[in-house]
Design an enzyme around this catalytic site. Structure first.
Site, PDB file in Angstrom:
ATOM      1  N   SER A 155       0.871  -1.185   0.000  1.00 56.75           N
ATOM      2  CA  SER A 155       0.000   0.000   0.000  1.00 56.75           C
ATOM      3  C   SER A 155       0.906   1.233   0.000  1.00 56.75           C
ATOM      4  CB  SER A 155      -0.832  -0.012   1.279  1.00 56.75           C
ATOM      5  OG  SER A 155      -1.456   1.234   1.478  1.00 56.75           O
ATOM      6  N   TYR A 168      -1.651  -1.929  10.244  1.00 54.75           N
ATOM      7  CA  TYR A 168      -1.771  -1.932   8.786  1.00 54.75           C
ATOM      8  C   TYR A 168      -0.502  -1.337   8.172  1.00 54.75           C
ATOM      9  CZ  TYR A 168      -3.920  -1.231   4.163  1.00 54.75           C
ATOM     10  OH  TYR A 168      -4.208  -1.278   2.821  1.00 54.75           O
TER      11      TYR A 168
END
Ligand code: NAD
Length: 287
Positions: A155, A168
């Site tokens: 990401s 995350y």
């Protein structure tokens, strides 16, 4: 017409929705047979049915090693004893908030642990996926010469920081580290390892209501994801690359520059020293 057994075979995890669904659909359109791996049987089955005979749904929670091992075995056998591609894409955000979680102690007075499911899915699941992929690609020699392509989904949070989701962020940094470390090694036997690092892609991962307030100019469409997949598929030498996806563009991102000559020497030259020492304990380092 290409016979079923000669078609390349891929696994896409998290393929029941969003990025995985787009990649699986794209691969089938390019002549792949694709295993739709997802923990959600409803969306997974619907996806496989919509893609026809070249797709098969296998339910799998990638945070369970046993479930992933079964997934890879079944996919390899369904593919006619071959595996060519894997997109380790399944991911979730923090399941428990590090800052605001309810703080509790157990009967011994010890602080109860944080729920780290996010790390198990996004990081552990990807490493085990690469381990399993390598195993089955090496056993696909009759079909593809033992060569394969592994793509993981990191990401933009793997370069910057999403302060609302520390796990995350950590997991996505981890995926970039895995890519950069394993990519240059595994390509020596014909297995490339790269990752995509998308900005904001409108999918079910986004909390409800966010799309209504998100400015359109800050959206990365799914077509940018499939563009990246095509770049990886079309290049047998591209490996170890963390490719940032923003709007319509792909940005391969280099590692940080070294602050001085000593750090460069440690990172680039000392590898020969490490290799010599690991050679004495092969079971530890696998050399
Ligand atoms: N959407 C974005 O803006 C964005 C940006 C950067 C990275 N990503 C990453 O892209 C990947 C795909 O997310 P998405 O945006 O398509 O979200 P999504 O929610 O639309 O799809 C994720 C899929 O993964 C499945 N899944 C979740 N946990 C699983 C598990 N343990 N085992 C197997 N399947 C599981 C879900 O059932 C779902 O079908 C994730 O790794 C996510 O972190 C998304």
């Amino acid at each position: 017409m290409t016979s079923t057994s000669s078609k390349p075979v891929g696994i896409v995890t998290g393929a029941g929705s969003g990025i995985g669904l787009a990649v699986a659909t794209h691969l089938v359109s390019k002549g792949y047979r694709v295993v739709i791996a997802d923990m959600n049987p409803k969306t997974g089955t619907a996806t496989a049915e919509s893609l026809g005979a070249d797709a098969k749904f296998i339910q799998c929670d990638v945070s369970s090693y046993r479930a992933q091992a079964q997934l890879f075995k079944q996919a390899y056998e369904w593919g006619g004893n071959r595996l060519d591609f894997c997109h380790a894409n399944a991911g979730v955000d923090d399941r428990e908030n590090l800052y605001h979680m309810k703080e509790e102690v157990d009967e011994e007075g010890l602080v109860k642990p944080l729920n780290t499911k996010c790390m198990e899915v996004n990081m552990e699941g990807v490493i085990q996926g690469l381990h399993l992929f390598k195993y089955y690609v090496r056993r696909s020699k009759d079909h593809n010469g033992g060569k394969g392509k592994f793509v993981a989904t990191s990401s933009a949070a793997g370069f910057y920081a999403m302060t609302t989701n520390p796990q995350y962020t950590a997991s996505k940094y981890g995926v970039i580290g895995l890519t950069r470390a394993a990519g240059p090694e595994l390509v020596k036997e014909g297995i490339t390892v790269n990752c995509i690092c998308p900005g904001f892609v409108p999918t079910n991962l986004c909390p409800p209501g966010i799309l209504e307030v998100w400015p359109k100019e800050h959206i990365t469409p799914l077509t940018t994801v499939t563009k990246a997949i095509d770049a990886f598929l079309g290049d047998d030498t591209m490996t170890g690359q963390a490719v940032e996806l923003s709007q319509g563009n792909l940005y391969p991102r280099p590692m940080h520059d070294y602050p001085n000559a000593s750090q460069r020497w440690i990172a680039e030259e000392a590898v020969h020293i490490w290799a010599k020492f690991y050679a004495k304990v092969p079971e530890k380092a696998g050399y």
